[in-house]
Design a protein around this motif. Structure first.
Motif, mmCIF file in Angstrom:
data_model
loop_
_atom_site.group_PDB
_atom_site.id
_atom_site.type_symbol
_atom_site.label_atom_id
_atom_site.label_comp_id
_atom_site.label_asym_id
_atom_site.label_seq_id
_atom_site.Cartn_x
_atom_site.Cartn_y
_atom_site.Cartn_z
ATOM 1 N N LYS A 162 -4.623 14.101 1.352
ATOM 2 C CA LYS A 162 -5.274 14.038 0.062
ATOM 3 C C LYS A 162 -5.793 12.747 0.027
ATOM 4 N N PRO A 163 -6.890 12.375 -0.860
ATOM 5 C CA PRO A 163 -7.156 11.042 -1.048
ATOM 6 C C PRO A 163 -6.010 10.233 -2.010
ATOM 7 N N GLY A 164 -5.824 8.968 -1.041
ATOM 8 C CA GLY A 164 -4.788 8.303 -1.688
ATOM 9 C C GLY A 164 -3.422 8.262 -0.838
ATOM 10 N N ASP A 165 -3.216 9.376 0.083
ATOM 11 C CA ASP A 165 -2.159 9.369 0.906
ATOM 12 C C ASP A 165 -2.546 8.377 2.076
ATOM 13 N N VAL B 272 0.805 -1.151 -0.056
ATOM 14 C CA VAL B 272 0.007 0.001 -0.067
ATOM 15 C C VAL B 272 0.979 1.321 -0.016
ATOM 16 N N ILE B 273 1.874 1.127 0.854
ATOM 17 C CA ILE B 273 2.678 2.318 0.932
ATOM 18 C C ILE B 273 3.626 2.401 -0.254
ATOM 19 N N SER B 274 3.904 1.649 -0.546
ATOM 20 C CA SER B 274 4.854 1.562 -2.146
ATOM 21 C C SER B 274 3.863 2.210 -3.141
ATOM 22 N N ASN B 275 2.641 1.548 -3.424
ATOM 23 C CA ASN B 275 1.636 2.020 -4.488
ATOM 24 C C ASN B 275 1.372 3.583 -4.376
ATOM 25 N N ALA B 276 1.225 3.949 -2.939
ATOM 26 C CA ALA B 276 1.078 5.459 -2.624
ATOM 27 C C ALA B 276 2.000 6.301 -3.268
ATOM 28 N N PHE B 277 3.245 5.885 -2.876
ATOM 29 C CA PHE B 277 4.690 6.894 -3.393
ATOM 30 C C PHE B 277 4.502 6.897 -4.795
ATOM 31 N N ALA B 278 4.309 5.455 -5.360
ATOM 32 C CA ALA B 278 4.479 5.423 -6.911
ATOM 33 C C ALA B 278 3.614 6.346 -7.780
ATOM 34 N N ASN B 279 2.362 6.502 -6.982
ATOM 35 C CA ASN B 279 0.948 7.256 -7.577
ATOM 36 C C ASN B 279 1.270 8.821 -7.080
ATOM 37 N N GLY B 280 2.240 9.130 -6.546
ATOM 38 C CA GLY B 280 2.608 10.535 -6.207
ATOM 39 C C GLY B 280 1.865 11.085 -4.997
ATOM 40 N N ASN B 281 1.670 10.031 -3.996
ATOM 41 C CA ASN B 281 0.982 10.415 -2.728
ATOM 42 C C ASN B 281 2.093 10.415 -1.690
ATOM 43 N N LEU C 72 11.687 -2.652 2.539
ATOM 44 C CA LEU C 72 10.864 -3.280 1.402
ATOM 45 C C LEU C 72 10.313 -2.152 0.374
ATOM 46 N N VAL C 73 9.723 -1.239 1.073
ATOM 47 C CA VAL C 73 9.277 -0.172 0.216
ATOM 48 C C VAL C 73 10.339 0.420 -0.790
ATOM 49 N N GLU C 74 11.661 0.700 0.071
ATOM 50 C CA GLU C 74 12.587 1.498 -0.925
ATOM 51 C C GLU C 74 13.210 0.164 -1.891
ATOM 52 N N GLN C 75 13.109 -0.981 -1.452
ATOM 53 C CA GLN C 75 13.360 -1.928 -2.583
ATOM 54 C C GLN C 75 12.547 -2.095 -3.635
ATOM 55 N N GLU C 76 11.409 -2.014 -3.326
ATOM 56 C CA GLU C 76 10.424 -2.123 -4.435
ATOM 57 C C GLU C 76 10.411 -0.834 -5.220
ATOM 58 N N LEU C 77 10.620 0.281 -4.813
ATOM 59 C CA LEU C 77 10.402 1.677 -5.757
ATOM 60 C C LEU C 77 11.793 1.863 -6.472
ATOM 61 N N PHE C 78 13.110 1.355 -5.928
ATOM 62 C CA PHE C 78 14.166 1.920 -6.450
ATOM 63 C C PHE C 78 15.154 0.460 -6.604
ATOM 64 N N LYS C 79 14.196 -0.296 -7.315
ATOM 65 C CA LYS C 79 15.000 -1.828 -7.750
ATOM 66 C C LYS C 79 16.154 -1.655 -8.475
ATOM 67 N N ALA D 285 -8.932 11.128 8.317
ATOM 68 C CA ALA D 285 -8.347 10.951 7.022
ATOM 69 C C ALA D 285 -9.347 9.842 6.439
ATOM 70 N N LYS D 286 -10.145 9.071 7.124
ATOM 71 C CA LYS D 286 -11.303 8.111 6.366
ATOM 72 C C LYS D 286 -11.839 9.051 5.620
ATOM 73 N N LYS D 287 -12.646 10.363 6.104
ATOM 74 C CA LYS D 287 -13.300 11.455 5.415
ATOM 75 C C LYS D 287 -12.761 11.753 4.059
ATOM 76 N N ILE D 288 -11.563 12.047 4.128
ATOM 77 C CA ILE D 288 -10.926 12.641 3.168
ATOM 78 C C ILE D 288 -10.535 11.521 2.007
ATOM 79 N N GLY D 289 -10.539 10.138 2.412
ATOM 80 C CA GLY D 289 -10.183 8.969 1.439
ATOM 81 C C GLY D 289 -8.681 8.717 1.681
ATOM 82 N N MET D 290 -8.237 8.965 2.863
ATOM 83 C CA MET D 290 -6.983 8.366 3.026
ATOM 84 C C MET D 290 -6.934 6.932 3.334
ATOM 85 N N ILE D 291 -5.516 6.332 3.268
ATOM 86 C CA ILE D 291 -5.598 4.896 3.759
ATOM 87 C C ILE D 291 -5.212 4.917 5.103
#
Length: 193
Positions: free
Chosen positions: A110-113, A35-44, A184-191, A134-140
């Motif tokens: 923001k939504p997706g953060d 979830v965190i990897s995807n959030a960063f990858a999507n600009g959140n 693991l997030v760092e590994q995933e995003l900066f393979k 956060a839930k009202k905003i649409g954050m995870i």
């Protein structure tokens, strides 16, 4: 005294052994990493909050993303929400300490953060209010707690409830889990680094 030192070290090891043996917690850590990897990858961004020692842990983990963990790489947008002391003291004075995190989440989330709340009891009112906002905003919403999960267990998308009721052992495990996620997030995003 040395026996007591050994007992404290063993208690920390025992808590981590319980965590290691819990397939639900291992699965949740993997899901939170994705979830965190995807959030960063999507600009959140990822925002952290906690009180006392958990605030220090929140700041520590935010710095692992915004600074670096193992890899020399671009910074990732992550902040611990208590670091602006003028903001914290003004809001606590004008509105009350219960809303110090919810107001800044409302202003910057923001939504997706992702909001990560750390609370050994799972009952910290200011973090509960931040989760509601956060839930009202649409954050995870991710929470790291002790064994019961407290009130937060029903307010989050992902619960990492360390199998202990002993505050120092819980906080030690929160840092370990946080480090696993950061690595693991760092590994995933900066393979390819």
């Amino acid at each position: 005294m040395q026996q007591q030192i050994r007992e404290i070290i063993q208690a920390s090891i025992d808590t981590k052994q319980k965590l290691l043996a819990d397939p639900v917690l291992i699965d949740t850590i993997e899901k939170v990493t994705n979830v965190i990897s995807n959030a960063f990858a999507n600009g959140n961004k990822v925002l952290f909050c906690g009180n006392g020692g958990s605030a220090a842990d929140a700041q520590h983990l935010a710095a692992e993303f915004s600074g670096r963990f193992y890899t020399d790489r671009d910074p990732l947008p992550s902040e611990a929400l208590h670091c602006n002391s003028s903001y914290i003291t003004a809001v606590a004075n004008d509105y009350g300490y219960d809303v110090v995190y919810s107001r800044i989440v409302k202003g910057t989330g923001k939504p997706g953060d992702v909001l990560v709340g750390l609370s050994t009891s799972g009952n910290s009112v200011n973090i509960i209010k931040a989760l509601e906002t956060a839930k009202k905003i649409g954050m995870i919403c991710v929470v790291l707690t002790g064994e019961t999960g407290g009130k937060m267990k029903d307010m989050c998308d992902y619960l990492i409830n360390v199998p202990s009721n002993d505050t120092p052992r819980i906080q030690e495990s929160h840092i370990m889990v946080g480090h696993i996620i950061c690595q693991l997030v760092e590994q995933e995003l900066f393979k390819n680094k």
